[in-house]
Scaffold this active site. Structure first.
Site, PDB file in Angstrom:
ATOM      1  N   ASP A   1      21.387  49.236  10.088  1.00 38.82           N
ATOM      2  CA  ASP A   1      21.066  48.017   9.340  1.00 38.82           C
ATOM      3  C   ASP A   1      19.882  48.240   8.390  1.00 38.82           C
ATOM      4  O   ASP A   1      19.849  47.692   7.288  1.00 38.82           O
ATOM      5  CB  ASP A   1      20.705  46.878  10.304  1.00 38.82           C
ATOM      6  CG  ASP A   1      21.938  46.329  11.011  1.00 38.82           C
ATOM      7  OD1 ASP A   1      23.061  46.802  10.721  1.00 38.82           O
ATOM      8  OD2 ASP A   1      21.771  45.437  11.862  1.00 38.82           O
TER       9      ASP A   1
ATOM     10  N   TYR B   1      21.034  49.632   5.205  1.00 42.48           N
ATOM     11  CA  TYR B   1      21.719  48.581   4.446  1.00 42.48           C
ATOM     12  C   TYR B   1      20.666  47.670   3.802  1.00 42.48           C
ATOM     13  O   TYR B   1      20.737  47.364   2.605  1.00 42.48           O
ATOM     14  CB  TYR B   1      22.643  47.775   5.367  1.00 42.48           C
ATOM     15  CG  TYR B   1      23.381  46.669   4.644  1.00 42.48           C
ATOM     16  CD1 TYR B   1      24.643  46.884   4.099  1.00 42.48           C
ATOM     17  CD2 TYR B   1      22.795  45.410   4.481  1.00 42.48           C
ATOM     18  CE1 TYR B   1      25.314  45.879   3.415  1.00 42.48           C
ATOM     19  CE2 TYR B   1      23.451  44.400   3.797  1.00 42.48           C
ATOM     20  CZ  TYR B   1      24.711  44.635   3.266  1.00 42.48           C
ATOM     21  OH  TYR B   1      25.365  43.634   2.588  1.00 42.48           O
ATOM     22  N   ASP B   2      19.681  47.238   4.601  1.00 43.05           N
ATOM     23  CA  ASP B   2      18.664  46.306   4.108  1.00 43.05           C
ATOM     24  C   ASP B   2      17.848  46.907   2.965  1.00 43.05           C
ATOM     25  O   ASP B   2      17.540  46.235   1.985  1.00 43.05           O
ATOM     26  CB  ASP B   2      17.720  45.878   5.246  1.00 43.05           C
ATOM     27  CG  ASP B   2      18.402  44.930   6.224  1.00 43.05           C
ATOM     28  OD1 ASP B   2      19.434  44.323   5.864  1.00 43.05           O
ATOM     29  OD2 ASP B   2      17.914  44.788   7.355  1.00 43.05           O
TER      30      ASP B   2
ATOM     31  N   LYS C   1      15.385  35.440  15.785  1.00 42.29           N
ATOM     32  CA  LYS C   1      16.628  35.692  15.031  1.00 42.29           C
ATOM     33  C   LYS C   1      17.557  36.472  15.962  1.00 42.29           C
ATOM     34  O   LYS C   1      17.351  37.661  16.204  1.00 42.29           O
ATOM     35  CB  LYS C   1      16.330  36.462  13.742  1.00 42.29           C
ATOM     36  CG  LYS C   1      17.561  36.649  12.886  1.00 42.29           C
ATOM     37  CD  LYS C   1      17.225  37.220  11.533  1.00 42.29           C
ATOM     38  CE  LYS C   1      18.462  37.332  10.669  1.00 42.29           C
ATOM     39  NZ  LYS C   1      19.513  38.201  11.222  1.00 42.29           N
TER      40      LYS C   1
ATOM     41  N   LYS D   1      11.525  28.306   9.588  1.00 43.92           N
ATOM     42  CA  LYS D   1      12.231  27.188   8.942  1.00 43.92           C
ATOM     43  C   LYS D   1      11.270  26.046   8.671  1.00 43.92           C
ATOM     44  O   LYS D   1      10.420  25.751   9.533  1.00 43.92           O
ATOM     45  CB  LYS D   1      13.346  26.664   9.870  1.00 43.92           C
ATOM     46  CG  LYS D   1      14.383  27.709  10.200  1.00 43.92           C
ATOM     47  CD  LYS D   1      15.435  27.199  11.172  1.00 43.92           C
ATOM     48  CE  LYS D   1      16.436  28.299  11.446  1.00 43.92           C
ATOM     49  NZ  LYS D   1      17.405  27.970  12.492  1.00 43.92           N
TER      50      LYS D   1
ATOM     51  N   LYS E   1      12.426  40.279   8.958  1.00 43.76           N
ATOM     52  CA  LYS E   1      13.185  41.317   9.677  1.00 43.76           C
ATOM     53  C   LYS E   1      12.233  42.311  10.332  1.00 43.76           C
ATOM     54  O   LYS E   1      11.286  42.781   9.693  1.00 43.76           O
ATOM     55  CB  LYS E   1      14.096  42.071   8.705  1.00 43.76           C
ATOM     56  CG  LYS E   1      15.273  41.241   8.188  1.00 43.76           C
ATOM     57  CD  LYS E   1      16.424  41.226   9.191  1.00 43.76           C
ATOM     58  CE  LYS E   1      17.663  40.530   8.672  1.00 43.76           C
ATOM     59  NZ  LYS E   1      18.525  41.350   7.862  1.00 43.76           N
TER      60      LYS E   1
HETATM   61  P1  NAD Z   1      21.442  38.084   8.454  1.00 47.53           P
HETATM   62  O1  NAD Z   1      22.078  38.490   9.735  1.00 47.53           O
HETATM   63  O2  NAD Z   1      20.339  38.934   7.971  1.00 47.53           O
HETATM   64  O3  NAD Z   1      20.866  36.614   8.584  1.00 47.53           O
HETATM   65  C1  NAD Z   1      21.616  35.437   8.533  1.00 47.53           C
HETATM   66  C2  NAD Z   1      22.219  35.092   9.836  1.00 47.53           C
HETATM   67  O4  NAD Z   1      21.259  35.088  10.868  1.00 47.53           O
HETATM   68  C3  NAD Z   1      22.769  33.684   9.892  1.00 47.53           C
HETATM   69  O5  NAD Z   1      24.017  33.593   9.259  1.00 47.53           O
HETATM   70  C4  NAD Z   1      22.860  33.459  11.370  1.00 47.53           C
HETATM   71  O6  NAD Z   1      24.143  33.852  11.805  1.00 47.53           O
HETATM   72  C5  NAD Z   1      21.851  34.411  11.951  1.00 47.53           C
HETATM   73  N1  NAD Z   1      20.800  33.833  12.804  1.00 47.53           N
HETATM   74  C6  NAD Z   1      20.383  34.361  13.989  1.00 47.53           C
HETATM   75  N2  NAD Z   1      19.438  33.624  14.551  1.00 47.53           N
HETATM   76  C7  NAD Z   1      19.235  32.566  13.720  1.00 47.53           C
HETATM   77  C8  NAD Z   1      18.371  31.443  13.779  1.00 47.53           C
HETATM   78  N3  NAD Z   1      17.507  31.256  14.783  1.00 47.53           N
HETATM   79  N4  NAD Z   1      18.424  30.563  12.765  1.00 47.53           N
HETATM   80  C9  NAD Z   1      19.278  30.737  11.722  1.00 47.53           C
HETATM   81  N5  NAD Z   1      20.131  31.787  11.610  1.00 47.53           N
HETATM   82  C10 NAD Z   1      20.098  32.698  12.604  1.00 47.53           C
HETATM   83  O7  NAD Z   1      22.451  37.912   7.320  1.00 47.53           O
HETATM   84  P2  NAD Z   1      23.960  38.260   7.273  1.00 47.53           P
HETATM   85  O8  NAD Z   1      24.399  37.820   5.957  1.00 47.53           O
HETATM   86  O9  NAD Z   1      24.670  37.758   8.473  1.00 47.53           O
HETATM   87  O10 NAD Z   1      23.973  39.813   7.400  1.00 47.53           O
HETATM   88  C11 NAD Z   1      23.211  40.625   6.612  1.00 47.53           C
HETATM   89  C12 NAD Z   1      22.610  41.638   7.539  1.00 47.53           C
HETATM   90  O11 NAD Z   1      23.641  42.275   8.287  1.00 47.53           O
HETATM   91  C13 NAD Z   1      21.930  42.713   6.763  1.00 47.53           C
HETATM   92  O12 NAD Z   1      20.603  42.368   6.507  1.00 47.53           O
HETATM   93  C14 NAD Z   1      22.099  43.908   7.669  1.00 47.53           C
HETATM   94  O13 NAD Z   1      21.019  43.933   8.574  1.00 47.53           O
HETATM   95  C15 NAD Z   1      23.381  43.625   8.396  1.00 47.53           C
HETATM   96  N6  NAD Z   1      24.481  44.399   7.789  1.00 47.53           N
HETATM   97  C16 NAD Z   1      24.554  45.697   8.140  1.00 47.53           C
HETATM   98  C17 NAD Z   1      25.543  46.487   7.592  1.00 47.53           C
HETATM   99  C18 NAD Z   1      25.632  47.927   8.016  1.00 47.53           C
HETATM  100  O14 NAD Z   1      26.459  48.632   7.467  1.00 47.53           O
HETATM  101  N7  NAD Z   1      24.833  48.383   8.948  1.00 47.53           N
HETATM  102  C19 NAD Z   1      26.452  45.961   6.653  1.00 47.53           C
HETATM  103  C20 NAD Z   1      26.352  44.622   6.304  1.00 47.53           C
HETATM  104  C21 NAD Z   1      25.338  43.847   6.876  1.00 47.53           C
END
Ligand code: NAD
Length: 332
Positions: A37, A40-41, A119, A291, A315
């Site tokens: 991750d 990716y980030d 999170k 939030k 993060k």
């Molecule tokens: P995200 O996971 O960074 O954050 C958004 C999500 O966090 C929300 O949709 C919700 O599901 C979750 N969340 C968990 N606890 C929460 C809380 N207390 N309040 C609100 N939301 C909460 O974003 P995303 O769009 O789901 O995914 C992007 C992330 O996924 C990237 O930053 C990366 O870390 C990972 N990713 C990794 C790869 C990889 O190849 N390794 C590929 C794509 C995405």
């Protein structure tokens, strides 16, 4: 800038888009990422910085404008989210968090209070309750269209099929795989000669997005809920912290390690504490979500196409030392 420089920047943007899109398919659609991750980030952050500097070079189908993955490959029925399920903006340092707080605060002439939450490292889920009965569950998908996982969700012991009160609402949260279930599952897969899941998040997603609900049942998933569509009207609560308490009263698991905080100093201390104690938790977390606490302010701040303006994810830095190729600073 010279044309050749622009061509070079465009080529760099295209390469970043191509890599990120491939990784997103592996992660969201196949539940099998090939990169960490953190990589990716970092790549996403690099693209975002280029997008901010050269908005004209960013295409309309850029990954910076998309949420999650397409549901087309799934054999599960589709569900359209009337209110889109968004992602979260993220920051990687306390200084960037402080900057976000300042920008947010600038919209108000009273001091904002924030609710800081863990999170949860799982996948987003939406549940619809009609008079207290669970009638439908769906994944986030691309934010607008998700997958119908009602039968599977009904196999998760943590999720009530009937609430303690006859409420009609849509509640959103995170389905996750507890660390112990994840270890057990991968040991079993190893014995069976099957490939291991890369991490609990992908194991949770792979276990929920199944046509056979019995598989979901065996996988021992759990959930935390943290959002309600139109919560002030449907639940009569006015802050995010109240919402979490109200959800628990209704029988929905909500994480109680949240704190109502006001200053960046207090938030930094909370982040530091949670970073230290995260290994002791029975579930994985990948950051802290900050939030704006008053729900009425959420409407005032609104959303971008991809993220709400009233929340941000801080993060955590990657757990093992990895080669950091970009200039991102993680500080607690
Ligand atoms: P995200 O996971 O960074 O954050 C958004 C999500 O966090 C929300 O949709 C919700 O599901 C979750 N969340 C968990 N606890 C929460 C809380 N207390 N309040 C609100 N939301 C909460 O974003 P995303 O769009 O789901 O995914 C992007 C992330 O996924 C990237 O930053 C990366 O870390 C990972 N990713 C990794 C790869 C990889 O190849 N390794 C590929 C794509 C995405």
């Amino acid at each position: 800038m010279a044309n050749s420089d622009m061509t070079e920047i465009q080529a760099q943007i295209d390469l970043l888009e191509q890599n990120l899109k491939q990784w997103a398919v592996e992660y969201y659609e196949n539940d099998a990422p090939s990169v960490e991750d953190s990589l990716y980030d970092q790549t996403y952050e690099e693209l975002t910085q280029l997008a901010n500097t050269y908005p004209d070079l960013i295409s309309t189908d850029s990954i910076t404008k998309q949420i999650g993955g397409a549901v087309t490959k799934s054999n599960l029925p589709e569900v359209t989210h009337e209110v889109p399920m968004l992602s979260l903006g993220d920051v990687f340092s306390i200084s960037a968090l402080a900057e976000w707080m300042e920008t947010t605060q600038a919209n108000f002439d009273r001091a904002l209070v924030y609710n800081a939450e863990l999170k949860i490292d799982g996948l987003a889920i939406s549940l619809e309750y009609l008079n207290g009965e669970l009638v439908r569950a769906s994944t986030r998908g691309d934010g607008r269209v998700g997958e119908d996982v009602t039968a599977n969700v009904k196999q998760i012991a943590d999720i009530p099929k009937k609430l303690t009160e006859p409420v009609t609402f849509e509640v959103r949260g995170e389905v996750y795989m507890p660390k112990a279930s994840f270890a057990e599952l991968n040991e079993q897969r190893d014995r069976d000669g099957l490939p291991s899941f890369a991490n609990p998040r992908n194991a949770a997603a792979g276990s929920l997005r199944q046509l056979d609900a019995n598989i979901t049942k065996e996988r021992k998933l759990a959930a935390f809920f943290y959002q309600v569509v139109d919560a002030e009207r449907t639940l009569g609560v006015s802050t995010q912290a109240e919402l979490l308490i109200r959800l628990a009263e209704l029988g929905l698991p909500s994480n109680q390690l949240n704190r109502e905080l006001q200053t960046i100093v207090d938030i930094e201390e909370y982040i530091s504490q949670q970073t230290t104690s995260r290994d002791e938790l029975a579930y994985g977390i990948d950051g802290i979500v900050i939030k704006v606490n008053t729900l009425a302010d959420h409407e005032e701040l609104g959303n971008t196409v991809k993220v709400p303006r009233w929340a941000i994810a801080y993060k955590f830095p990657p757990e093992e030392a990895e080669t950091i190729v970009l200039d991102i600073e993680w500080t607690v």
